[in-house]
Design a protein around this motif. Structure first.
Motif, mmCIF file in Angstrom:
data_model
loop_
_atom_site.group_PDB
_atom_site.id
_atom_site.type_symbol
_atom_site.label_atom_id
_atom_site.label_comp_id
_atom_site.label_asym_id
_atom_site.label_seq_id
_atom_site.Cartn_x
_atom_site.Cartn_y
_atom_site.Cartn_z
ATOM 1 N N HIS A 50 0.650 -0.926 0.090
ATOM 2 C CA HIS A 50 0.403 -0.063 -0.003
ATOM 3 C C HIS A 50 0.784 1.128 -0.293
ATOM 4 C CE1 HIS A 50 0.920 -0.527 3.918
ATOM 5 N NE2 HIS A 50 0.552 -0.043 4.757
ATOM 6 N N VAL A 51 2.457 0.712 0.450
ATOM 7 C CA VAL A 51 3.260 3.008 0.594
ATOM 8 C C VAL A 51 4.043 2.781 -1.094
ATOM 9 C CG1 VAL A 51 4.072 3.828 2.039
ATOM 10 C CG2 VAL A 51 3.873 1.217 3.331
ATOM 11 N N LEU A 52 4.700 1.188 -1.123
ATOM 12 C CA LEU A 52 5.731 1.184 -1.947
ATOM 13 C C LEU A 52 4.861 0.653 -3.390
ATOM 14 C CD1 LEU A 52 7.886 -1.875 -0.293
ATOM 15 C CD2 LEU A 52 7.934 1.298 -0.308
ATOM 16 N N ASP A 53 3.970 1.955 -3.656
ATOM 17 C CA ASP A 53 3.261 1.136 -4.727
ATOM 18 C C ASP A 53 4.034 1.844 -6.816
ATOM 19 O OD1 ASP A 53 3.594 4.414 -4.274
ATOM 20 O OD2 ASP A 53 1.738 4.451 -5.052
ATOM 21 N N GLY A 54 5.458 2.267 -6.325
ATOM 22 C CA GLY A 54 6.444 2.797 -7.584
ATOM 23 C C GLY A 54 7.283 0.643 -7.286
ATOM 24 N N SER A 55 8.505 1.386 -8.125
ATOM 25 C CA SER A 55 8.668 -0.678 -8.308
ATOM 26 C C SER A 55 10.235 -0.771 -7.382
ATOM 27 C CB SER A 55 8.748 -0.600 -9.722
ATOM 28 O OG SER A 55 9.460 0.619 -10.492
ATOM 29 N N GLY A 56 11.196 0.933 -7.514
ATOM 30 C CA GLY A 56 12.466 0.564 -7.510
ATOM 31 C C GLY A 56 13.287 -0.381 -7.788
ATOM 32 N N ILE A 57 14.439 -0.829 -7.481
ATOM 33 C CA ILE A 57 15.154 -1.892 -7.342
ATOM 34 C C ILE A 57 15.392 -3.189 -6.715
ATOM 35 C CG2 ILE A 57 17.279 -2.248 -8.752
ATOM 36 C CD1 ILE A 57 18.783 0.540 -7.919
ATOM 37 N N ALA A 58 16.178 -2.495 -5.518
ATOM 38 C CA ALA A 58 15.379 -4.290 -4.923
ATOM 39 C C ALA A 58 14.760 -4.859 -4.644
ATOM 40 C CB ALA A 58 16.140 -3.532 -3.484
ATOM 41 N N PHE A 59 13.377 -4.376 -4.600
ATOM 42 C CA PHE A 59 12.618 -6.058 -4.816
ATOM 43 C C PHE A 59 11.979 -5.979 -5.982
ATOM 44 C CE2 PHE A 59 13.664 -4.045 -0.215
ATOM 45 C CZ PHE A 59 14.115 -4.986 0.161
ATOM 46 N N SER A 60 12.066 -5.418 -6.957
ATOM 47 C CA SER A 60 11.574 -5.860 -8.693
ATOM 48 C C SER A 60 11.422 -6.748 -8.969
ATOM 49 C CB SER A 60 11.495 -4.060 -8.646
ATOM 50 O OG SER A 60 12.683 -4.172 -9.233
ATOM 51 N N SER A 61 11.677 -7.043 -9.568
ATOM 52 C CA SER A 61 11.412 -8.542 -10.555
ATOM 53 C C SER A 61 10.973 -7.769 -12.435
ATOM 54 C CB SER A 61 10.431 -9.594 -10.088
ATOM 55 O OG SER A 61 10.728 -10.057 -8.669
ATOM 56 N N GLY A 62 11.705 -8.901 -13.236
ATOM 57 C CA GLY A 62 10.769 -9.229 -14.812
ATOM 58 C C GLY A 62 11.534 -7.471 -15.438
ATOM 59 N N GLU A 63 10.712 -6.753 -16.068
ATOM 60 C CA GLU A 63 10.848 -6.153 -16.915
ATOM 61 C C GLU A 63 10.779 -4.232 -16.270
ATOM 62 O OE1 GLU A 63 11.704 -4.968 -20.314
ATOM 63 O OE2 GLU A 63 11.441 -6.685 -20.395
ATOM 64 N N VAL A 64 10.477 -4.659 -15.086
ATOM 65 C CA VAL A 64 10.404 -3.304 -13.667
ATOM 66 C C VAL A 64 11.521 -3.681 -13.392
ATOM 67 C CG1 VAL A 64 9.577 -2.294 -12.021
ATOM 68 C CG2 VAL A 64 8.000 -3.160 -13.462
#
Ligand code: HEM
Length: 495
Positions: free
Chosen positions: A109-123
Motif C-alpha cells: 500500500h506504500v511501495l506503489d513504485g517499483s524500485g530496484i531492490a524488490f522488483s522483478s522482471g521488466e520493471v
C-alpha cells in the motif's frame, strides 16, 4: 466417537496438505533433499537462536552439513531453497530464471513504485539499467567519486576529533557520513550533520532499517500478512517512514525539474528525469513513484551495509592494536603524514588491503544476501527447483570454509598475503556483494568508500578500548545486516 472423527479429520487435512504441496511443487521427483518442515522450524526459530544465540546463516549451514549444498524446506505456502558453496551459488545466481525477488506484500500500500531492490522482471531491468547508467555517468566507479567521498571523510574526521580521545559510540556518526555520500550522489548536495531536515530523513531511514531487519521483516513471511499486516503498528510506522523519504525525494525532484538540463545531469535525480522524459515510451514505463522507491532502496541498501562494515573495522582495530599499528606503519611509510592515503596508493598498501578483506570476511555484513525467486521451473546442482521457490545463497559462509581459510574464526589479515607480502586473494573465494545479474550495483563504489573512510580514520586516529568498557564482543546481531553489538570507542589523535 468424537475422538475418532477428530483424528480422521486431522489425517484428511494432513493428506490434503501433502497433496497440495506435491501439486504446488509439480511432483516429488528430483527435488533437493529436505530437513522437514517441523524440524527446520524448531531449529531455525527456537532452539538455535534462543538457546544457543546462533545467527541464521550458521543455522542454514548446519543443515547443509547434513543435507548437502542444496536443500528445500516446505514453509506451508512457500518453498524455501538454501544453497551453499561457491560453484553452486555461481551456477544459481547466473541462471536467468533465478533473478526475481519475492514481492514485498505487507508494504504494497506504500511501495506503489517499483524500485530496484524488490522488483522483478521488466520493471527491475529498467530501474537497474537507469541506476547503472548513473553509476557510469557520474564516475561512481571511477576516481572522481573518490574526491566526493574524501570531502565527506574530512567532515567525519572533524566530528570524530571533537571527542578528543574520549569514549563515543560511532554508530550515528558513521551512518551520517555514509548516508551523506548517497545524498550527494542522489540529491546533489551533502547536509550538515546537525541539519534538522537531514536528521529527520536519517531518523526515518535508520528506524526503517531496524524495523525491516526486525518485526516488519518477520511479518513479511507470515501467512496472510498481506491482508492484516498494514494495520499492525510496526508496519504502519515503517510505511510512515517510507512516506517521509518519498515526500522528501518528490519535493527535491520537483525542484530539480525547474532547472533540469538533460545535457548536464547533476545527480541521480537528473539522470532519472532524463531517462523518463527522453521518449514517450520510456515515460510510460517509469514514473516519479518509481524514482522515490529507487532512492529509498539506495539509502537502505547503501547506508547500512557500508557503515556497518566500517564499524566492524573500528571494532577489530580496537581489539587488535598490533594489527592497527602495522597498518599505520605501512601507511606512514608509503604515504607519509602530510597527506591522506588515496586509491592510487592501494597497490602499495597490501597489508592495509588484506586487513580490509579480513574485515569484510569476518564482519560478513550481508551473510544471506537478499532473497531471489525462481520465475520458472529450473535446476540448481542437478536438482529440480519449482517455479516460485525463494532461493537464499549463504554467501557469508564462503568466507568460513576452512579449506580456503584455515582457522576461519581468527582475525588474520596475512591469510590474504603471499610470502612476499603481496595480495593473493582468489576472485570467487568470497563474494560479499553477491554475483550474477542481481548482484550489488555498488561494489566498486562501496570498496572506494570503505578504503577512504577506513584509511583516513586510521591515518588520523589510534582506536582504543575505553578503560571502563566491557570485554570486546564479536557477536553479530542479525537484522538487515549482521552488525556488531553497540560499543563505545576512543579515537586518540595521532601526531
Ligand atoms: C559493504 C557494502 C555493501 C555490501 C556488502 C553489499 C552487498 C549487497 C548484496 C549481498 C546484495 C544482494 C545481491 C543479490 O540479490 O544477489 C546487494 C544488493 C544491492 N545493493 Fe549492495 N552492498 C553494499 C553497499 C551498497 C551501496 C553503497 C549501495 C548503493 C548506494 C548498494 C545498493 C544495492 C542495491 C540497489 C541492491 C539491489 C540490487 C538488485 O536487486 O538488482 N549496496 N548488496
Amino acid at each position: 466417537m468424537e475422538l475418532t472423527t477428530t483424528l480422521l479429520g486431522a489425517v484428511l487435512l494432513f493428506l490434503l496438505y501433502g497433496m497440495l504441496t506435491i501439486y504446488r511443487r509439480g511432483g516429488t521427483t528430483n527435488l533437493p533433499p529436505s530437513p522437514g518442515t517441523l524440524s527446520f522450524l524448531l531449529k531455525f526459530y527456537i532452539i538455535q537462536p534462543i538457546f544457543f544465540k546462533v545467527p541464521p546463516h550458521k543455522i542454514f549451514y548446519s543443515f547443509a552439513q547434513k543435507y548437502g549444498p542444496v536443500y528445500i524446506v516446505d514453509l506451508f505456502l512457500m518453498n524455501l531453497v538454501v544453497i551453499h558453496g561457491a560453484d553452486t551459488i555461481q551456477e544459481a545466481f547466473h541462471n536467468r530464471h533465478i533473478c526475481d525477488r519475492p514481492p514485498v506484500k505487507i508494504l504494497k500500500h506504500v511501495l506503489d513504485g517499483s524500485g530496484i531492490a524488490f522488483s522483478s522482471g521488466e520493471v527491475w531491468k529498467i530501474q537497474r539499467r537507469i541506476a547503472m547508467t548513473f553509476m557510469k555517468t557520474f564516475g561512481l566507479n571511477k576516481t572522481e567519486f573518490e574526491d566526493r567521498v574524501s570531502v565527506e571523510a574530512d567532515h567525519l574526521v572533524a566530528e570524530v576529533a571533537k571527542h578528543e580521545g574520549q569514549p563515543f559510540s560511532p554508530y550515528v556518526l558513521m551512518a551520517n557520513a555514509v548516508s551523506n555520500v548517497i545524498c550527494q550522489a542522489v540529491f546533489g548536495q551533502r547536509y550538515d550533520y546537525a541539519d534538522p531536515q537531514f536528521k529527520r530523513l536519517l531518523g526515518a531511514i535508520y528506524r526503517n532499517i531496524q524495523l525491516i531487519g526486525g518485526v516488519t521483516g518477520a511479518l513479511q513471511v507470515m501467512p496472510g500478512s498481506q491482508w492484516y499486516g498494514r494495520f499492525l503498528p510496526p508496519v504502519r510506522e515503517t510505511g510512515e517512514n517510507f512516506k517521509l523519504i518519498y515526500d522528501f525525494t518528490r519535493s527535491v525532484a520537483e525542484e530539480h525539474r525547474k532547472s533540469f538540463d538533460p545535457e548536464h545531469p547533476r545527480d541521480f535525480i537528473d539522470v532519472y528525469l532524463r531517462e523518463t522524459e527522453s521518449s514517450a515510451e520510456k515515460k510510460s514505463k517509469v514514473n516519479l513513484n518509481d524514482l522515490c522507491a529507487t532512492v529509498g532502496d539506495l539509502f537502505m541498501a547503501g547506508t547500512e551495509a557500508t557503515s556497518t562494515t566500517v564499524r566492524w573495522g573500528m571494532l577489530y582495530m580496537m581489539a587488535y592494536p598490533e594489527i592497527q599499528q602495522r597498518i599505520q606503519d605501512e601507511i606512514d611509510r608509503v604515504v607519509g603524514r602530510d597527506r591522506f592515503p588515496n586509491m592510487s596508493d592501494r597497490s602499495q598498501l597490501p597489508y592495509t588491503e588484506a586487513t580490509m578483506l579480513e574485515i569484510l570476511r569476518l564482519g560478513n555484513v550481508v551473510p544471506l544476501g537478499a532473497p531471489h525467486q525462481a520465475s520458472a521451473d529450473t535446476t540448481i546442482g542437478g536438482y529440480r527447483i519449482p517455479k516460485g521457490s525463494i532461493v537464499f545463497a549463504n554467501i557469508g559462509m564462503l568466507g568460513f570454509d576452512d579449506k580456503t581459510f584455515p582457522e576461519p574464526e581468527k582475525f588474520k589479515p596475512e591469510r590474504f598475503l603471499d610470502e612476499a607480502g603481496q595480495l593473493t586473494q582468489q576472485k570467487n573465494d568470497m563474494i560479499p556483494f553477491s554475483t550474477g545479474p542481481r548482484m550489488c550495483i555498488a561494489e566498486t563504489m562501496s570498496r572506494t568508500e570503505l578504503f577512504v573512510f577506513f584509511t583516513r580514520l586510521i591515518h588520523r586516529f589510534t582506536f582504543r578500548k575505553p578503560a571502563q568498557a566491557p570485554p570486546i564482543s564479536f557477536q553479530g546481531v542479525p537484522g538487515i545486516t549482521l552488525s556488531p553489538l553497540p560499543f563505545e570507542i576512543c579515537a586518540v589523535p595521532r601526531k
